[in-house]
Design a protein around this motif. Sequence first.
Motif, mmCIF file in Angstrom:
data_model
loop_
_atom_site.group_PDB
_atom_site.id
_atom_site.type_symbol
_atom_site.label_atom_id
_atom_site.label_comp_id
_atom_site.label_asym_id
_atom_site.label_seq_id
_atom_site.Cartn_x
_atom_site.Cartn_y
_atom_site.Cartn_z
ATOM 1 N N ALA A 196 0.833 -1.205 0.000
ATOM 2 C CA ALA A 196 0.000 0.000 0.000
ATOM 3 C C ALA A 196 0.868 1.255 0.000
ATOM 4 C CB ALA A 196 -0.929 -0.001 1.204
ATOM 5 N N THR A 197 2.075 1.152 0.480
ATOM 6 C CA THR A 197 2.997 2.286 0.492
ATOM 7 C C THR A 197 3.813 2.331 -0.789
ATOM 8 O OG1 THR A 197 3.170 2.108 2.884
ATOM 9 C CG2 THR A 197 4.883 3.359 1.770
ATOM 10 N N VAL A 208 5.823 4.253 -6.477
ATOM 11 C CA VAL A 208 6.195 3.838 -7.827
ATOM 12 C C VAL A 208 5.386 4.624 -8.860
ATOM 13 C CG1 VAL A 208 6.148 1.897 -9.443
ATOM 14 C CG2 VAL A 208 7.015 1.563 -7.134
ATOM 15 N N LEU A 209 4.097 4.799 -8.609
ATOM 16 C CA LEU A 209 3.272 5.563 -9.542
ATOM 17 C C LEU A 209 3.739 7.016 -9.634
ATOM 18 C CD1 LEU A 209 -0.294 4.196 -8.736
ATOM 19 C CD2 LEU A 209 1.096 3.753 -10.763
ATOM 20 N N ALA A 210 4.076 7.629 -8.499
ATOM 21 C CA ALA A 210 4.559 9.012 -8.513
ATOM 22 C C ALA A 210 5.880 9.119 -9.262
ATOM 23 C CB ALA A 210 4.720 9.520 -7.082
ATOM 24 N N ALA A 211 6.760 8.139 -9.099
ATOM 25 C CA ALA A 211 8.032 8.150 -9.815
ATOM 26 C C ALA A 211 7.810 8.021 -11.315
ATOM 27 C CB ALA A 211 8.928 7.021 -9.306
ATOM 28 N N ASN A 212 6.856 7.186 -11.713
ATOM 29 C CA ASN A 212 6.553 7.041 -13.140
ATOM 30 C C ASN A 212 5.977 8.327 -13.722
ATOM 31 O OD1 ASN A 212 7.336 4.388 -13.914
ATOM 32 N ND2 ASN A 212 5.699 3.608 -12.626
ATOM 33 N N VAL A 213 5.079 8.961 -13.005
ATOM 34 C CA VAL A 213 4.498 10.233 -13.473
ATOM 35 C C VAL A 213 5.593 11.283 -13.595
ATOM 36 C CG1 VAL A 213 2.951 12.113 -12.817
ATOM 37 C CG2 VAL A 213 2.176 9.743 -12.645
#
Length: 60
Positions: free
Chosen positions: A31-32, A37-42
């Motif tokens: 959950a963390t 990972v999504l923020a790093a991809n964005v």
Amino acid sequence: MTFLGLTLRGQSGYGPDDIRNSAVRQDQGRATILPIVLAANVAGVGTVGLELSLAQGEVG
């Protein structure tokens, strides 16, 4: 090959329930990790877009 060998050796003798319980224990931080990972991809895609827009006006 080393990873596969160690994985097979480490998991041999375990049944499906043992493997399932091990996966649940090791997956406590998902959950963390997922939002990070999504923020790093964005951020990565945004950076590429910014670089391309800046390079659009350059010649050569």
